[in-house]
Write a protein that holds these residues in place. Structure first.
Motif, PDB file in Angstrom:
ATOM      1  N   GLN A 188      19.624  -0.444  92.500  1.00 45.02           N
ATOM      2  CA  GLN A 188      20.510  -0.777  93.091  1.00 45.02           C
ATOM      3  C   GLN A 188      20.974  -0.167  94.299  1.00 45.02           C
ATOM      4  OE1 GLN A 188      23.810   0.326  90.194  1.00 45.02           O
ATOM      5  NE2 GLN A 188      25.205  -0.797  91.431  1.00 45.02           N
ATOM      6  N   SER A 189      20.941   1.145  94.256  1.00 40.87           N
ATOM      7  CA  SER A 189      21.214   1.748  95.632  1.00 40.87           C
ATOM      8  C   SER A 189      20.170   1.269  96.851  1.00 40.87           C
ATOM      9  CB  SER A 189      20.883   3.408  95.569  1.00 40.87           C
ATOM     10  OG  SER A 189      21.308   3.955  94.724  1.00 40.87           O
ATOM     11  N   TYR A 222      14.777  19.140  91.202  1.00 40.13           N
ATOM     12  CA  TYR A 222      14.679  18.839  92.514  1.00 40.13           C
ATOM     13  C   TYR A 222      15.074  17.750  93.037  1.00 40.13           C
ATOM     14  CZ  TYR A 222      10.949  22.346  92.213  1.00 40.13           C
ATOM     15  OH  TYR A 222       9.861  23.496  92.126  1.00 40.13           O
ATOM     16  N   PHE A 223      15.825  17.831  94.260  1.00 43.53           N
ATOM     17  CA  PHE A 223      16.548  16.666  94.808  1.00 43.53           C
ATOM     18  C   PHE A 223      15.436  15.937  95.897  1.00 43.53           C
ATOM     19  CE2 PHE A 223      20.781  16.513  93.074  1.00 43.53           C
ATOM     20  CZ  PHE A 223      20.753  17.712  92.112  1.00 43.53           C
ATOM     21  N   ALA A 224      15.584  14.607  96.108  1.00 43.11           N
ATOM     22  CA  ALA A 224      15.036  13.832  97.258  1.00 43.11           C
ATOM     23  C   ALA A 224      15.627  13.125  98.152  1.00 43.11           C
ATOM     24  CB  ALA A 224      13.505  13.317  96.622  1.00 43.11           C
ATOM     25  N   PRO A 262      20.030   9.717  89.585  1.00 40.92           N
ATOM     26  CA  PRO A 262      19.998   8.353  89.594  1.00 40.92           C
ATOM     27  C   PRO A 262      18.349   8.077  88.818  1.00 40.92           C
ATOM     28  CG  PRO A 262      19.530   9.085  91.808  1.00 40.92           C
ATOM     29  CD  PRO A 262      19.983  10.141  91.058  1.00 40.92           C
ATOM     30  N   LEU A 263      18.482   7.108  87.973  1.00 40.72           N
ATOM     31  CA  LEU A 263      17.342   6.728  87.287  1.00 40.72           C
ATOM     32  C   LEU A 263      16.819   5.528  88.065  1.00 40.72           C
ATOM     33  CD1 LEU A 263      18.735   6.706  83.558  1.00 40.72           C
ATOM     34  CD2 LEU A 263      17.443   8.808  84.810  1.00 40.72           C
ATOM     35  N   ILE A 265      19.083   7.858 101.356  1.00 38.29           N
ATOM     36  CA  ILE A 265      19.290   7.449  99.926  1.00 38.29           C
ATOM     37  C   ILE A 265      18.910   8.180  98.650  1.00 38.29           C
ATOM     38  CG2 ILE A 265      18.919   5.707  97.851  1.00 38.29           C
ATOM     39  CD1 ILE A 265      18.395   3.596 100.184  1.00 38.29           C
ATOM     40  N   ASP A 266      19.868   8.957  97.959  1.00 35.14           N
ATOM     41  CA  ASP A 266      19.706   9.918  97.201  1.00 35.14           C
ATOM     42  C   ASP A 266      18.586   9.345  95.901  1.00 35.14           C
ATOM     43  OD1 ASP A 266      20.115  12.349  95.260  1.00 35.14           O
ATOM     44  OD2 ASP A 266      21.718  11.423  94.479  1.00 35.14           O
TER      45      ASP A 266
END
Lengths: 171, 171
Positions: free
Chosen positions: B62-63, A85-87, B55-56, A101-102
């Protein structure tokens, strides 16, 4: 998009992995998302509204966001790729400009709980992954496609963990 | 203030807890800081310069920082209270204004490694907690106050873990 709320934080006994159940506000369906233990802990702490003497990582994330004048308008769980899943965090800066922002759903939810921001699930994700709320018996209903997954849910929800038990699990 | 670099990431076998050794750039002394496993993992990943498909949490940190135009000028481990180390992120916003954000050393280090920012230890913290680099034998030296701690270090450094072994530990 569907606005969702956190219905439960459970442990899937088959995979021994935390699962967050996101309940659609306009139906009885939930979207289950399997997450990592540290992120589940960050969500559990926010749900319990516990305060720690030192800022945890997602508290720091909130501090950095707010110190720089950012606001988390919303979180959108917007697509699935290979069962991942991506948010997206929708962040408004001091000038009112909106940035996307990913992020992983787990971090997004942990942050949204802290900032009081709404959580949405895209229709496409909802269509692919929503299941009937596993707490209720729906014997007469159509159980064609997701029977196995629902059966699993019924099983592990029978041993639903409350937050105190969840805390034991993560220790 | 003393600029430090990360000398090692170890596991203290007595407490079964990760420890990061921060080496003073101008001497052979190190400041050991005991940290949590998720944060140690975040540091290990940055040290290995590994990239993950998603991304962790510290990547997201950081983002968020960079999306809002912030820069991490430095991290300062600035005081100790009841054996707890405190750190401050020194963040410069888009307008050049400097903000200090309260953080744990572990999160600060995990972020500084990602942004390439320097890490400092305040003199007071250094005076209270620096020990001789436990890799080297210093038999003839003054071992008055921290003998026990140093002996422990010698013991666990004998089984120093490299990052691959550390990875096994955290899994």
């Amino acid at each position: 998009m569907r606005e969702v709320e956190i219905k439960a934080l459970l442990v899937d006994p088959y995979q021994n992995t935390p699962v967050v159940l996101l309940k659609d506000q306009s139906s009885d369906k939930v979207v289950p998302i399997w997450i990592g233990t540290p992120e589940a802990t960050a969500i559990a702490i926010a749900l319990q509204q516990r305060e720690f003497p030192r800022p945890l990582t997602h508290d720091l994330l909130q501090s950095v966001l707010e110190t720089l004048g950012g606001e988390l308008d919303m979180v959108v769980i917007d697509h699935i790729e290979d069962s991942t899943y991506f948010a997206t965090l929708v962040v408004r800066d001091r000038e009112g400009e909106v940035h996307e922002i990913d992020a992983r759903p787990s971090d997004s939810i942990a942050l949204a709980l802290r900032t009081g921001s709404p959580i949405y699930v895209a229709e496409e994700v909802f269509a692919q992954s929503a299941i009937d709320l596993p707490y209720e018996e729906n014997e007469g209903e159509n159980q064609d496609d997701d029977r196995k997954q629902r059966e699993q849910f019924k099983l592990f929800v029978e041993k639903e963990m409350n937050l105190a038990e969840f805390k034991k699990f993560i220790q």
